[in-house]
Write a protein that holds these residues in place. Structure first.
Motif, PDB file in Angstrom:
ATOM      1  N   SER A   2      13.620 131.084 116.502  1.00 32.00           N
ATOM      2  CA  SER A   2      13.936 131.690 115.378  1.00 32.00           C
ATOM      3  C   SER A   2      14.953 131.249 114.389  1.00 32.00           C
ATOM      4  O   SER A   2      15.687 130.286 115.131  1.00 32.00           O
ATOM      5  CB  SER A   2      14.038 133.193 115.795  1.00 32.00           C
ATOM      6  N   LEU A   3      15.005 131.861 113.147  1.00 30.48           N
ATOM      7  CA  LEU A   3      15.843 131.346 112.373  1.00 30.48           C
ATOM      8  C   LEU A   3      17.331 131.677 112.981  1.00 30.48           C
ATOM      9  O   LEU A   3      18.116 130.996 112.917  1.00 30.48           O
ATOM     10  CB  LEU A   3      15.789 132.147 111.108  1.00 30.48           C
ATOM     11  N   GLU A   4      17.430 132.782 113.552  1.00 30.51           N
ATOM     12  CA  GLU A   4      18.766 133.269 113.939  1.00 30.51           C
ATOM     13  C   GLU A   4      19.117 132.371 115.268  1.00 30.51           C
ATOM     14  O   GLU A   4      20.505 131.980 115.127  1.00 30.51           O
ATOM     15  CB  GLU A   4      18.906 134.698 114.490  1.00 30.51           C
ATOM     16  N   GLN A   5      18.438 132.034 116.039  1.00 24.29           N
ATOM     17  CA  GLN A   5      18.714 131.175 117.080  1.00 24.29           C
ATOM     18  C   GLN A   5      19.012 129.862 116.667  1.00 24.29           C
ATOM     19  O   GLN A   5      20.091 129.148 116.973  1.00 24.29           O
ATOM     20  CB  GLN A   5      17.660 131.032 118.096  1.00 24.29           C
ATOM     21  N   ASP A   6      18.376 129.496 115.520  1.00 18.62           N
ATOM     22  CA  ASP A   6      18.613 128.001 114.799  1.00 18.62           C
ATOM     23  C   ASP A   6      19.974 127.784 114.371  1.00 18.62           C
ATOM     24  O   ASP A   6      21.034 127.133 114.469  1.00 18.62           O
ATOM     25  CB  ASP A   6      17.682 127.672 113.935  1.00 18.62           C
ATOM     26  N   VAL A   7      20.459 128.995 113.515  1.00 23.07           N
ATOM     27  CA  VAL A   7      21.880 129.264 112.852  1.00 23.07           C
ATOM     28  C   VAL A   7      22.810 129.327 113.920  1.00 23.07           C
ATOM     29  O   VAL A   7      23.967 128.812 113.787  1.00 23.07           O
ATOM     30  CB  VAL A   7      21.751 130.403 112.047  1.00 23.07           C
ATOM     31  N   ASN A  49      27.178 128.284 106.178  1.00 26.34           N
ATOM     32  CA  ASN A  49      27.268 129.650 105.620  1.00 26.34           C
ATOM     33  C   ASN A  49      26.799 129.920 104.419  1.00 26.34           C
ATOM     34  O   ASN A  49      25.829 130.623 104.027  1.00 26.34           O
ATOM     35  CB  ASN A  49      28.823 130.040 105.396  1.00 26.34           C
ATOM     36  N   LEU A  50      26.632 129.035 103.360  1.00 26.54           N
ATOM     37  CA  LEU A  50      25.902 129.229 102.006  1.00 26.54           C
ATOM     38  C   LEU A  50      24.580 128.740 102.350  1.00 26.54           C
ATOM     39  O   LEU A  50      23.735 129.618 101.748  1.00 26.54           O
ATOM     40  CB  LEU A  50      26.362 127.834 101.294  1.00 26.54           C
ATOM     41  N   LEU A  51      24.203 128.123 103.175  1.00 28.76           N
ATOM     42  CA  LEU A  51      22.681 127.725 103.382  1.00 28.76           C
ATOM     43  C   LEU A  51      21.903 128.935 104.013  1.00 28.76           C
ATOM     44  O   LEU A  51      20.798 129.376 103.877  1.00 28.76           O
ATOM     45  CB  LEU A  51      22.399 126.718 104.416  1.00 28.76           C
ATOM     46  N   CYS A  52      22.776 129.634 105.075  1.00 24.34           N
ATOM     47  CA  CYS A  52      22.184 130.659 105.662  1.00 24.34           C
ATOM     48  C   CYS A  52      22.434 132.023 105.093  1.00 24.34           C
ATOM     49  O   CYS A  52      22.058 133.336 105.610  1.00 24.34           O
ATOM     50  CB  CYS A  52      22.770 130.499 107.185  1.00 24.34           C
ATOM     51  N   GLY A  53      23.203 132.079 103.947  1.00 28.05           N
ATOM     52  CA  GLY A  53      23.306 133.354 103.250  1.00 28.05           C
ATOM     53  C   GLY A  53      24.435 134.495 103.600  1.00 28.05           C
ATOM     54  O   GLY A  53      24.482 135.451 103.101  1.00 28.05           O
ATOM     55  N   SER A  54      25.161 133.865 104.516  1.00 27.21           N
ATOM     56  CA  SER A  54      26.216 134.760 104.753  1.00 27.21           C
ATOM     57  C   SER A  54      27.397 134.969 103.770  1.00 27.21           C
ATOM     58  O   SER A  54      28.210 135.980 103.844  1.00 27.21           O
ATOM     59  CB  SER A  54      26.888 134.345 106.266  1.00 27.21           C
TER      60      SER A  54
END
Length: 87
Positions: A2-7, A49-54
């Motif tokens: 999932s996206l969360e796992q990849d991040v 952080n920028l890529l993942c929106g945090s």
């Protein structure tokens, strides 16, 4: 995955890179290359952080995440232009 796992995996990799570079930067002291290495690792973290929106909010539309700036027309109706008045 999932996206969360990849991040999470990418964040762990950046953490591991930072830990691996620590002894090198201490060994070489405060040199241009040592500082650049530290900055590069910090930049990786910032870019992630920028890529993942945090760093700012991200809206999810369908299955894709979009930056809120994408929906902004760039016009702020509250701000007046010098020499012009709002009617």
């Amino acid at each position: 995955m999932s996206l969360e796992q990849d991040v999470a995996a990418a964040r762990r990799a950046v953490d591991a890179l930072e830990q691996a570079c620590g002894p090198l930067t201490r060994r070489f002291g405060d040199t241009v290359d040592s500082r650049r290495l530290k900055i590069d690792v910090a930049r990786l973290r910032d870019d992630l952080n920028l890529l993942c929106g945090s760093a700012r909010g991200v809206e999810v539309v369908g299955t894709r995440a979009y930056d809120p700036v994408m929906w902004d027309d760039g016009y702020d109706g509250e701000v007046s232009t010098p020499g012009r008045s709002l009617r």
